[in-house]
Design an enzyme around this catalytic site. Structure first.
Site, PDB file in Angstrom:
ATOM      1  N   ARG A 171      -1.499  17.480  -7.026  1.00 45.21           N
ATOM      2  CA  ARG A 171      -1.683  17.265  -5.581  1.00 45.21           C
ATOM      3  C   ARG A 171      -1.686  18.600  -4.835  1.00 45.21           C
ATOM      4  O   ARG A 171      -2.518  18.817  -3.954  1.00 45.21           O
ATOM      5  CB  ARG A 171      -0.552  16.353  -5.075  1.00 45.21           C
ATOM      6  CG  ARG A 171      -0.611  16.095  -3.589  1.00 45.21           C
ATOM      7  CD  ARG A 171       0.503  15.190  -3.147  1.00 45.21           C
ATOM      8  NE  ARG A 171       0.493  15.025  -1.713  1.00 45.21           N
ATOM      9  CZ  ARG A 171       1.500  15.302  -0.905  1.00 45.21           C
ATOM     10  NH1 ARG A 171       2.642  15.749  -1.401  1.00 45.21           N
ATOM     11  NH2 ARG A 171       1.389  15.148   0.392  1.00 45.21           N
ATOM     12  N   SER A 184      -2.308  12.419  -0.072  1.00 40.96           N
ATOM     13  CA  SER A 184      -0.965  11.937  -0.409  1.00 40.96           C
ATOM     14  C   SER A 184      -0.953  11.398  -1.840  1.00 40.96           C
ATOM     15  O   SER A 184      -1.939  11.507  -2.571  1.00 40.96           O
ATOM     16  CB  SER A 184      -0.524  10.878   0.593  1.00 40.96           C
ATOM     17  OG  SER A 184      -1.224   9.690   0.366  1.00 40.96           O
ATOM     18  N   ASP A 230       2.875   0.527   7.543  1.00 42.07           N
ATOM     19  CA  ASP A 230       3.800   0.435   8.680  1.00 42.07           C
ATOM     20  C   ASP A 230       3.074   0.989   9.908  1.00 42.07           C
ATOM     21  O   ASP A 230       2.819   2.185   9.985  1.00 42.07           O
ATOM     22  CB  ASP A 230       5.031   1.280   8.340  1.00 42.07           C
ATOM     23  CG  ASP A 230       6.035   1.282   9.456  1.00 42.07           C
ATOM     24  OD1 ASP A 230       6.276   0.205  10.006  1.00 42.07           O
ATOM     25  OD2 ASP A 230       6.578   2.365   9.767  1.00 42.07           O
ATOM     26  N   SER A 280       2.663  -1.350  -2.108  1.00 44.86           N
ATOM     27  CA  SER A 280       3.489  -1.073  -0.923  1.00 44.86           C
ATOM     28  C   SER A 280       4.320   0.185  -1.190  1.00 44.86           C
ATOM     29  O   SER A 280       5.200   0.176  -2.056  1.00 44.86           O
ATOM     30  CB  SER A 280       4.407  -2.277  -0.675  1.00 44.86           C
ATOM     31  OG  SER A 280       5.343  -1.967   0.316  1.00 44.86           O
ATOM     32  N   ASN A 281       3.993   1.264  -0.463  1.00 42.09           N
ATOM     33  CA  ASN A 281       4.723   2.523  -0.672  1.00 42.09           C
ATOM     34  C   ASN A 281       5.905   2.592   0.286  1.00 42.09           C
ATOM     35  O   ASN A 281       5.843   3.223   1.332  1.00 42.09           O
ATOM     36  CB  ASN A 281       3.777   3.709  -0.460  1.00 42.09           C
ATOM     37  CG  ASN A 281       4.511   5.035  -0.617  1.00 42.09           C
ATOM     38  OD1 ASN A 281       5.612   5.084  -1.165  1.00 42.09           O
ATOM     39  ND2 ASN A 281       3.889   6.096  -0.134  1.00 42.09           N
ATOM     40  N   SER A 284       7.738   6.149   1.192  1.00 39.16           N
ATOM     41  CA  SER A 284       7.365   7.115   2.227  1.00 39.16           C
ATOM     42  C   SER A 284       8.288   6.964   3.429  1.00 39.16           C
ATOM     43  O   SER A 284       8.311   7.809   4.313  1.00 39.16           O
ATOM     44  CB  SER A 284       5.906   6.914   2.655  1.00 39.16           C
ATOM     45  OG  SER A 284       5.764   5.661   3.276  1.00 39.16           O
ATOM     46  N   ILE A 308      10.161   9.248  -4.433  1.00 37.40           N
ATOM     47  CA  ILE A 308      10.185  10.231  -5.525  1.00 37.40           C
ATOM     48  C   ILE A 308      11.456  11.058  -5.332  1.00 37.40           C
ATOM     49  O   ILE A 308      11.661  11.644  -4.265  1.00 37.40           O
ATOM     50  CB  ILE A 308       8.952  11.158  -5.470  1.00 37.40           C
ATOM     51  CG1 ILE A 308       7.670  10.326  -5.513  1.00 37.40           C
ATOM     52  CG2 ILE A 308       8.998  12.186  -6.586  1.00 37.40           C
ATOM     53  CD1 ILE A 308       6.421  11.109  -5.134  1.00 37.40           C
ATOM     54  N   HIS A 337       4.710 -15.994 -11.564  1.00 37.63           N
ATOM     55  CA  HIS A 337       5.061 -16.367 -12.944  1.00 37.63           C
ATOM     56  C   HIS A 337       4.323 -17.619 -13.425  1.00 37.63           C
ATOM     57  O   HIS A 337       4.359 -17.950 -14.596  1.00 37.63           O
ATOM     58  CB  HIS A 337       6.580 -16.577 -13.038  1.00 37.63           C
ATOM     59  CG  HIS A 337       7.146 -16.169 -14.365  1.00 37.63           C
ATOM     60  ND1 HIS A 337       6.372 -15.982 -15.496  1.00 37.63           N
ATOM     61  CD2 HIS A 337       8.428 -15.916 -14.752  1.00 37.63           C
ATOM     62  CE1 HIS A 337       7.135 -15.632 -16.503  1.00 37.63           C
ATOM     63  NE2 HIS A 337       8.398 -15.580 -16.090  1.00 37.63           N
ATOM     64  N   ASP A 341       2.742 -13.616 -17.360  1.00 37.51           N
ATOM     65  CA  ASP A 341       3.989 -13.596 -18.132  1.00 37.51           C
ATOM     66  C   ASP A 341       4.531 -12.171 -18.177  1.00 37.51           C
ATOM     67  O   ASP A 341       3.838 -11.205 -17.858  1.00 37.51           O
ATOM     68  CB  ASP A 341       3.773 -14.167 -19.539  1.00 37.51           C
ATOM     69  CG  ASP A 341       2.660 -13.455 -20.274  1.00 37.51           C
ATOM     70  OD1 ASP A 341       2.646 -12.212 -20.256  1.00 37.51           O
ATOM     71  OD2 ASP A 341       1.792 -14.129 -20.850  1.00 37.51           O
TER      72      ASP A 341
END
Ligand code: COA
Length: 367
Positions: A171, A184, A230, A280-281, A284, A308, A337, A341
């Site tokens: 990055r 990002s 968000d 969904s991060n 951040s 991270i 489910h 599986d």
């Protein structure tokens, strides 16, 4: 009566902040500030006797007026008098479920609590609404609908630790050596998801009821990856369509556009329709160690990326036999489910981990 003060010169205080307690052998009365401002002068020593009418402190109010806060008759009354009330009033207070102490002094002679004191208080609290009703925003309404659908899904979750150091390095290079200064981690994770989905198409499917044929599996050809976002209006879930046809750079610029639209509340219907898989991060925003995501019907899988963080890798370096610090991230997958599986989800996650930990594979897939 003994004074116990809680403030000192120079303290900034707000209205209703506690200034002092005055204690008698019957009760303790709390003296609070009627003003916002700064304490500029103290009177008398804490722990010594105080008399009615004496000042406790001077306060310089926010409107630049110096005022005295005193120990008044009314305060004294509270500390010295027992609660005065007839047995009938005591009985009524008990029936109403109210404490007589809260009415001292009453409006009768010598501060006696009268029947109408109780009624006035009761009426005041009866007219105060215990709640307020606010209409939901469009975002909130759509969250209610989608979460109600999610409740029908039996969830199963699987978590994996992923080492992010190689992606962090790559990055940095991309940010400095290409024109994409804002690049990002999301494009890495989105691209890895799409490549891994090629081996596990059932994770990019839906359960559908087909007329005359009963419950069937609908495999989607396109990887339309929905990104939890968000925004100032609340949670939005815009979609990068046909990710399987896009390079990591195209994904990065499309994500930028969607974030801008999310910020300006200009996401279109097309931007939010037909997602087939979600990411969904949450890392951040929060520093939490985990978040189990909720599958968005009719999709069957979602991944939550956590923060991270640096941690000690308990596998020693082969070269020098030393422990090392790594940047690691946990990904939590949730799946439906009924269709997915555990073995499938674990294998998909393993493939995704290999791709993210070897990010050149993501660059190599240029379509
Ligand atoms: N761990 C550590 N740092 C992270 C991170 C993670 N998991 N994810 C992002 N970051 C860093 C980025 O590198 C960036 O740092 P930098 O500016 O120093 O380079 C910073 O956080 C901001 O990243 P952001 O601008 O938010 O971009 P993004 O592409 O990483 O994330 C969104 C885009 C839309 C996913 C994100 O902005 C968002 O809205 N996340 C919240 C999702 C959410 O609400 N989920 C809950 C749903 S119920």
């Amino acid at each position: 009566m003994t004074l116990y003060r809680f403030v000192k010169e120079g303290d900034q205080i707000s209205e209703f902040d506690k200034i002092a307690n005055v204690q008698s052998d019957k009760a303790t009365v709390e003296i609070t500030s009627p003003y916002n401002g700064e304490i500029v002068k103290l009177y008398g020593q804490s722990g010594t006797m105080i008399q009615v009418g004496k000042p406790l402190v001077d306060i310089m109010t926010t409107s630049h007026q110096q005022s005295k806060i005193k120990f008044t008759d009314k305060d004294e009354h509270k500390t010295t008098k027992d609660t005065l009330a007839t047995p009938a009033v005591r009985g009524l207070a008990k029936d109403m479920g109210v404490k007589l102490d809260s009415f001292v002094p009453g409006s009768g002679s010598d501060g006696r609590i009268m029947k109408h004191d109780l009624n006035t208080q009761k009426q005041t609290s009866d007219t105060e609404e215990p709640f307020k009703l606010v209409e939901m925003t469009a975002f909130q309404k759509s969250m209610v609908k989608s979460m109600e659908l999610s409740m029908n899904i039996p969830h199963f979750s699987y978590s994996e630790k992923v080492i992010m150091d190689p992606a962090i390095q790559l990055r940095k290079v991309l940010q400095t050596e290409t024109s994409m200064t804002k690049f990002s981690f999301m494009p890495f994770w989105i691209k890895a998801t799409s490549i891994a989905l090629k081996d596990f198409p059932i994770l990019n499917a839906s359960i559908v009821e087909q007329d005359g044929q009963g419950t069937m599996i609908k495999y989607h050809n396109d990887h339309n990856i929905a990104i939890a976002m968000d925004t100032p209006q609340g949670l939005a879930v815009p979609i990068i369509h046909k990710v399987q046809c896009k390079s990591i750079f195209e994904i990065a610029s499309e994500l930028d556009i969607l974030m801008e639209k999310g910020k300006n509340n200009t996401l279109s219907k097309q931007d939010i329709c037909n997602g087939t898989f979600s990411l969904s991060n949450i890392g951040s925003i929060g520093t939490g160690i985990g978040a189990i995501p909720v599958v968005l019907s009719p999709q069957v899988c979602i991944g939550a990326l956590c923060r991270i963080q640096q941690e000690l890798d308990l596998n020693r370096n082969e070269s020098d036999n030393q422990y090392k610090i790594v940047s690691a991230m946990t990904v939590h997958w949730s799946a439906d489910h009924r269709l997915i599986d555990g073995a499938t989800l674990a294998r998909f996650s393993g493939k995704w981990k290999i791709l993210v930990e070897n990010p050149l594979l993501l660059l190599a897939d240029m379509k």
